[in-house]
Design an enzyme around this catalytic site. Structure first.
Site, mmCIF file in Angstrom:
data_model
loop_
_atom_site.group_PDB
_atom_site.id
_atom_site.type_symbol
_atom_site.label_atom_id
_atom_site.label_comp_id
_atom_site.label_asym_id
_atom_site.label_seq_id
_atom_site.Cartn_x
_atom_site.Cartn_y
_atom_site.Cartn_z
ATOM 1 N N LYS A 35 -39.136 46.814 1.304
ATOM 2 C CA LYS A 35 -39.512 45.543 0.656
ATOM 3 C C LYS A 35 -40.812 45.940 -0.287
ATOM 4 C CE LYS A 35 -37.395 42.521 3.800
ATOM 5 N NZ LYS A 35 -36.581 41.896 3.211
ATOM 6 N N ARG B 67 -28.110 42.071 10.674
ATOM 7 C CA ARG B 67 -26.664 42.167 11.272
ATOM 8 C C ARG B 67 -26.085 43.259 11.782
ATOM 9 N NH1 ARG B 67 -24.897 41.448 4.893
ATOM 10 N NH2 ARG B 67 -26.922 40.603 4.913
HETATM 11 N N1 BES Z 1 -35.129 39.508 7.160
HETATM 12 C C1 BES Z 1 -34.412 39.560 5.861
HETATM 13 C C2 BES Z 1 -34.088 38.144 5.461
HETATM 14 C C3 BES Z 1 -35.199 37.485 4.883
HETATM 15 C C4 BES Z 1 -35.625 37.062 3.628
HETATM 16 C C5 BES Z 1 -35.684 36.266 5.843
HETATM 17 C C6 BES Z 1 -36.717 36.406 3.181
HETATM 18 C C7 BES Z 1 -36.621 35.533 5.554
HETATM 19 C C8 BES Z 1 -37.365 35.443 4.318
HETATM 20 C C9 BES Z 1 -33.087 40.306 5.886
HETATM 21 O O1 BES Z 1 -33.221 41.524 6.899
HETATM 22 C C10 BES Z 1 -33.008 40.978 4.630
HETATM 23 O O2 BES Z 1 -33.827 41.837 4.429
HETATM 24 N N2 BES Z 1 -32.014 40.822 4.034
HETATM 25 C C11 BES Z 1 -31.617 41.122 2.945
HETATM 26 C C12 BES Z 1 -30.169 41.587 2.743
HETATM 27 C C13 BES Z 1 -29.574 42.340 1.599
HETATM 28 C C14 BES Z 1 -30.195 43.626 1.319
HETATM 29 C C15 BES Z 1 -28.115 42.523 1.847
HETATM 30 C C16 BES Z 1 -31.891 40.167 1.766
HETATM 31 O O3 BES Z 1 -31.731 39.137 2.016
HETATM 32 O O4 BES Z 1 -32.592 40.435 0.553
HETATM 33 ZN ZN ZN Z 2 -34.177 43.085 6.040
#
Ligand code: BES
Ligand code: ZN
Ligand code: ZN
Length: 515
Positions: A294, A368
Site C-alpha cells: 500500500k 477474504r
Molecule cells: N484491509 C483492506 C481494506 C480496508 C481499506 C480497510 C481501508 C479499512 C480501510 C483490505 O485488505 C484491502 O486492502 N482491500 C483491497 C482490495 C482490493 C485489492 C481488491 C482494497 O480495498 O483496496
Molecule cells: Zn489488504
C-alpha cells in the site's frame, strides 16, 4: 464514573451539574425541563430566546442556578427534531452532556432520563442508551500519553445520577443501566485492542487475550482453543498460512465457544440452547498490502484491520454477565499481511481448508483469503447462522462512507433481524446485493477462484462478498464489511471519538440478547 438511578425529585438533586433537555424548535420548556425553568424563575425560557438556543442535536446551554436549587449549574441539551428522535438521540444527548461536564470540571452530574417523557421511549432502553452514551463519550486511549498530558486534558466525572420521579420507571431504568454498562465495557475492550499499536497487538496478542476469556461456572462455559501454524498445517488452512508467509509473527486461528449449561436453558427449551450462532472475524493485525504494498497514506490505520476480531473478543468478554440462552462460537483468523522473503507472490495458488484453490492476483486482497479458512471452520460447527465482520474493502468506504457497514447475505430473514439489532444499537448497516450475474468476477484460469476481479474497481465490496459466499455452506449467513465505521478521523455523535469505535460489538450483543 459511578452511574446510578435515583428515584426522587430532580429539583432536589445535589450536583455540580444538572442536565435537562429540549427538542428542536421548542421555545417554552415543559415537563421536567419546564419544572426546572419555573424553579429558576423562567431563566431558561428567557435564555433560550436571548441566546437563540434552537435545541439542535449537540447544542448546549449552560446556566448558573445561584442557589435557587441545590444543583450548582443547569445544562440544557438539545435533542434535535422530535420527529427524528430515537434511542440514538438519547445516546447522543447524554454523550454531549458528559463532554460538556468534563470541559467545565463538573465532578457530579445529575440528569433526567432522556426521551421517556414526550419522547415516548421505554425507560429501560433509554437508561441503557444513556449509559452507553455516557461511558463511550468518556472513553480515551491515553495509555501512551505522558502523565502530565493525561492530567491536562482530563477532568473526571465521578458520579452520574439519573434522577427519575416514577418508581416503576426508576426500576426499569436501573435494569437498563446495568446492560448499558456491560455493552459499553465490551465496546471499550474492543476499542482498546484496535487502538493498540500493531507491533503490540499481534496475532499472538489476540490469542492471549482470547485465552483469558475462558470461564467455567455452573451456569455456562466459555472454552477457548487457539491453533498455531503447526496445527493450521495439519488442518490444511492454506489460506491463513499463505497470507502469513511474509510475516515473522505466527498466525493463529482462534475458536471461542460459549455454551449455557443444560440447566440454565432447560426452562425455555428443554435442555438445549435455542440456536447456534457463529461469529467470524477478520483479524489481520497489520495489513501492509504484502508485495502489492500500500502507499504509505493508505497503510496508516492498517492496524485497524483486526477490528472484526476485536468486536468478537469484545462480545465474548461480557457473555459471562449477559448469559444469553444461545450457543455462540467465535472464529477469528489472526495474521499479519507483510512482505518478507517468503511472502505471497501474485500468481501463487493456495489450497484452502475447504479444498478449494485460490489464485492470488493481489496480495492486498488478503482478508477474504484468511476468511475462507475461518468460514470453513465455521461451517463445520454446523450452526444455524453465521455472521462475519471484516474490514474487507476500501470500496465499502467509497460506497457508504465512514458511518455505515455494508451488509450482504444469502438469507434475507437473517439480515432483517441483524438490521433491527443494528438500528437499536446505533451501529447502522446497509444492504448490498450478491448477484448471480457477477459470478465471473471471481473466475481464474489456473485455480477455482481468483481473489480479485479483473474488471478494475467495479463492485469491489460485492466482489468481496461473492468471494466469501463461495466458502459458506447452505447456512444463513450475513457478511458485514465494516471497513468504514471501525475507525474515525474526527469525533462524531459525542460518543464516537477519534480512533477505534468498537463498531459491531454492541450490534452483535444486541442481536444475541434481543433478536
Ligand atoms: N484491509 C483492506 C481494506 C480496508 C481499506 C480497510 C481501508 C479499512 C480501510 C483490505 O485488505 C484491502 O486492502 N482491500 C483491497 C482490495 C482490493 C485489492 C481488491 C482494497 O480495498 O483496496
Ligand atoms: Zn489488504
Ligand atoms: Zn486487509
Amino acid at each position: 464514573m459511578k452511574i446510578s438511578v435515583r428515584q426522587g425529585d430532580l429539583m432536589k438533586a445535589r450536583a455540580d451539574l444538572l442536565v435537562v433537555n429540549l427538542f428542536e424548535g421548542v421555545r417554552r420548556p415543559s415537563g421536567a425541563t419546564g419544572a426546572v425553568d419555573q424553579a429558576l424563575g423562567g431563566l431558561l425560557t428567557e435564555l433560550i430566546g436571548e441566546e437563540h438556543f434552537e435545541g439542535k442535536e449537540g447544542e448546549t446551554l449552560l446556566v448558573h442556578t445561584h442557589k435557587k436549587i441545590p444543583a450548582k449549574r443547569v445544562l440544557v441539551v438539545g435533542l434535535g427534531k422530535q420527529s427524528d428522535f430515537s434511542l440514538e438521540g438519547v445516546r447522543r444527548a447524554t454523550a454531549h452532556s458528559i463532554k460538556k461536564a468534563k470541559l467545565i470540571g463538573a465532578k457530579t452530574v445529575a440528569s433526567i432520563l432522556h426521551g421517556t417523557g414526550i419522547g415516548g421511549l421505554d425507560a429501560e432502553r433509554a437508561g441503557q442508551a444513556m449509559v452507553e452514551g455516557a461511558l463511550l463519550a468518556d472513553y480515551e486511549f491515553v495509555k501512551y500519553h505522558a502523565e502530565g498530558r493525561q492530567k491536562a486534558t482530563r477532568s473526571e466525572v465521578k458520579e452520574f445520577a439519573i434522577v427519575v420521579a416514577d418508581a416503576d420507571k426508576a426500576k426499569a431504568a436501573t435494569k437498563g443501566i446495568e446492560k448499558g454498562e456491560i455493552l459499553a465495557r465490551a465496546t471499550a475492550y474492543a476499542r482498546d485492542l484496535v487502538n493498540e499499536p500493531p507491533s503490540v497487538a499481534t496475532p499472538r496478542h489476540l490469542a492471549l487475550y482470547a485465552r483469558k476469556l475462558k470461564v467455567t461456572s455452573s451456569k455456562f462455559k466459555i472454552e477457548i482453543e487457539t491453533f498455531g501454524e503447526k496445527k493450521l498445517e495439519q488442518m490444511g488452512a492454506g489460506g491463513i498460512l499463505g497470507v502469513s508467509r511474509g510475516s515473522d509473527e505466527e498466525a493463529f486461528l482462534i475458536h471461542l465457544h460459549y455454551h449455557p449449561s443444560r440447566k440454565a436453558s432447560a426452562d425455555k427449551s428443554g435442555g438445549k440452547p435455542t440456536k447456534k450462532v457463529v461469529l467470524v472475524g477478520k483479524g489481520v493485525t497489520f495489513d501492509s498490502g504484502g508485495l502489492g504494498i500500500k502507499p504509505w497514506e493508505a497503510m496508516i490505520g492498517m492496524k485497524n484491520d483486526m477490528s472484526g476480531a476485536a468486536a468478537i473478543l469484545g462480545v465474548f468478554s461480557v457473555l459471562r454477565e449477559l448469559k444469553p440462552d444461545l450457543e455462540i462460537h467465535g472464529v477469528i483468523g489472526a495474521t499479519e499481511n507483510m512482505l518478507g522473503g517468503k511472502a505471497l507472490k501474485p500468481g501463487d495458488v493456495l489450497t484452502t481448508m475447504s479444498g478449494k484453490t485460490i489464485e492470488v492476483l493481489h496480495t492486498d486482497a488478503e482478508g477474504r483469503i484468511v476468511l475462507s479458512d475461518a468460514l470453513t471452520f465455521a461451517n463445520r460447527l454446523k450452526p444455524d447462522e453465521i455472521i462475519d465482520l471484516a474490514t474487507l474493502t476500501g470500496a465499502a468506504i467509497v460506497a457508504v462512507g465512514e458511518l455505515y457497514a455494508a451488509a450482504m447475505t444469502n438469507n434475507e430473514a437473517l439480515l432483517g433481524r441483524v438490521k433491527r439489532a443494528a438500528e437499536a444499537s446505533g451501529e447502522p448497516i446497509w444492504p448490498f446485493p450478491l448477484p448471480k450475474d457477477y459470478a465471473d468476477y471471481l473466475k481464474s484460469d489456473v485455480a477455482d477462484l481468483a481473489n480479485i476481479t479483473k474488471n478494475k474497481g467495479a463492485g469491489g465490496t460485492i466482489a468481496g462478498g461473492l468471494f466469501l459466499q463461495e466458502f459458506v455452506d447452505k447456512i444463513p449467513w450475513v457478511h458485514l464489511d465494516i471497513a468504514g465505521p471501525v475507525f474515525l478521523e474526527k469525533e462524531h455523535a459525542g460518543y464516537l471519538g477519534k480512533g477505534a469505535t468498537g463498531f459491531g460489538t454492541r450490534l452483535l450483543l444486541e442481536y444475541l440478547t434481543n433478536h
